[in-house]
Design a protein around this motif. Structure first.
Motif: not given
Length: 128
Positions: A15-23, A41-44, A118-124
């Motif tokens: 299980d991993a959380t990584v920062p979002g890439g260019p897109g 953005p972060f992917f989980r 696969t999740l996309l988390r956006l922190d506002l």
């Protein structure tokens, strides 16, 4: 429908959380411009039968979108334990395309992960 570019899925069982890439960086920047906020953005990536995953309060509002797979989500105030069981009033099953909004001072718990998810988390956050 536009595909969101994402990093490669980690090895099975990780299980991993990584920062979002260019897109996703472009998506976050545009959303931030429109909302006058900083958006990160972060992917989980979650494996089948992952243990329960709990978010940490980070002082920001967030959105959590399931890009593929599915999981059960329970939302609660950061200082309170969520009520057990599937009947929790702020609990739901999120499937691909589903999004959960997480207000400030709230956390979420993810469980019942039966397929690679696969999740996309956006922190506002405050103005950037």
């Amino acid at each position: 429908m536009q595909k969101i570019p994402r990093p490669a899925r980690p090895a099975p069982g990780v299980d991993a959380t990584v920062p979002g890439g260019p897109g996703t960086g472009e998506l976050a920047a545009e959303l931030g411009r429109r909302l006058h906020l900083r958006v990160r953005p972060f992917f989980r990536f979650l494996s089948p039968d992952s243990p329960v995953v709990e978010s940490e309060p980070n002082g920001a509002e967030s959105t959590v979108t399931v890009l593929e797979g599915a999981c059960r989500c329970v939302l609660s105030r950061a200082c309170e334990e969520p009520a057990p069981g599937p009947s929790h009033p702020l609990g739901m099953r999120l499937r691909s395309g589903g999004t959960l909004f997480v207000p400030q001072v709230h956390t979420y718990r993810l469980s019942d992960i039966h397929v690679p998810t696969t999740l996309l988390r956006l922190d506002l956050e405050g103005p950037g």
